[in-house]
Design a protein around this motif. Structure first.
Motif, mmCIF file in Angstrom:
data_model
loop_
_atom_site.group_PDB
_atom_site.id
_atom_site.type_symbol
_atom_site.label_atom_id
_atom_site.label_comp_id
_atom_site.label_asym_id
_atom_site.label_seq_id
_atom_site.Cartn_x
_atom_site.Cartn_y
_atom_site.Cartn_z
ATOM 1 N N HIS A 26 -49.331 -15.530 52.284
ATOM 2 C CA HIS A 26 -49.739 -15.477 51.220
ATOM 3 C C HIS A 26 -51.342 -16.429 51.390
ATOM 4 N N SER A 27 -51.738 -17.181 52.804
ATOM 5 C CA SER A 27 -52.816 -17.561 52.951
ATOM 6 C C SER A 27 -54.156 -16.561 52.999
ATOM 7 N N ALA A 29 -53.176 -12.864 51.895
ATOM 8 C CA ALA A 29 -53.801 -12.367 50.700
ATOM 9 C C ALA A 29 -54.509 -12.965 50.127
ATOM 10 N N ILE A 30 -54.264 -14.138 49.723
ATOM 11 C CA ILE A 30 -55.341 -15.042 49.033
ATOM 12 C C ILE A 30 -56.902 -15.046 49.426
ATOM 13 N N ALA A 56 -52.228 -23.503 50.551
ATOM 14 C CA ALA A 56 -53.188 -22.043 50.226
ATOM 15 C C ALA A 56 -54.320 -22.769 51.421
ATOM 16 N N PHE A 153 -50.669 -21.366 45.559
ATOM 17 C CA PHE A 153 -49.647 -20.024 45.388
ATOM 18 C C PHE A 153 -48.917 -19.606 44.495
ATOM 19 N N THR A 175 -54.658 -16.191 43.590
ATOM 20 C CA THR A 175 -53.585 -16.682 44.059
ATOM 21 C C THR A 175 -52.907 -15.129 45.328
ATOM 22 N N GLU A 176 -51.560 -15.510 45.766
ATOM 23 C CA GLU A 176 -51.166 -13.809 46.528
ATOM 24 C C GLU A 176 -51.181 -13.074 45.816
ATOM 25 N N LYS A 177 -51.150 -13.119 44.720
ATOM 26 C CA LYS A 177 -50.718 -11.715 43.939
ATOM 27 C C LYS A 177 -52.167 -12.018 42.845
#
Length: 182
Positions: A26-27, A29-30, A56, A153, A175-177
């Protein structure tokens, strides 16, 4: 509506429920999403942070952005300063690594173009819940031209974060999304 303490407990539990592998992915992706923000790509000086194990982590950005990276040093009583490390780091007031004042350069808040802000919880309107000591809110108020970019996150998202008058809204939540511009 929940109290700040209840929201903090809920969001920290959600953040800690992520595995180390999930937090690492996730980090990453961020950080990829952060690279799409013009405010960060064009920043000359970025105030970043050393992530706690369950936060993150923006560390990868320093390897790919040509900006000068500076880091917080907490002095106590809610007072924070920014320092550019030139040597070893040492544990700060909260056990988080900080630039050693003997091996770093003090940077004025007016020099900072973007601040990467950690959080416990966030909402879609730019509300941010920190750990409660107010270091970032006090410091951000002194950075007149800096973009305030919160890293979190998706699991830390709440419908509405309880805020107070001194809590500054974020310009971006990443965020990752998704990247949210309130």
């Amino acid at each position: 509506m929940n109290t700040k303490a209840e929201q903090k407990k809920q969001a920290l539990a959600a953040r800690r429920a992520l595995s180390a592998e999930e937090r690492k992915a996730h980090s990453a992706a961020i950080c990829e999403r952060l690279l799409t923000l013009a405010e960060l790509r064009t920043a000359g000086t970025i105030l970043s942070y050393r992530a706690m194990p369950d936060e993150a982590d923006p560390a990868a950005l320093e390897r790919v952005l040509p900006a000068r990276f500076v880091y917080p040093r907490c002095l106590g009583g809610g007072v924070m300063e920014a320092r550019q490390p030139t040597g070893p780091w040492k544990p700060g007031l909260f056990g988080i690594e900080e630039p050693d004042p003997a091996c770093s350069v003090l940077v004025r808040p007016e020099e900072i173009d973007a601040v990467l802000v950690p959080c416990v919880a966030f909402d879609e309107s730019g509300g941010r819940l920190g750990h409660g000591a107010g270091y970032y809110d006090r410091y951000l108020a002194r950075c007149p031209r800096a973009a305030r970019i919160c890293l979190a996150f998706k699991a830390q998202r709440l419908d509405r974060v309880v805020t107070e008058a001194h809590d500054l809204p974020m310009d971006w939540i990443v965020t990752e999304k998704e990247s949210i511009k309130p």
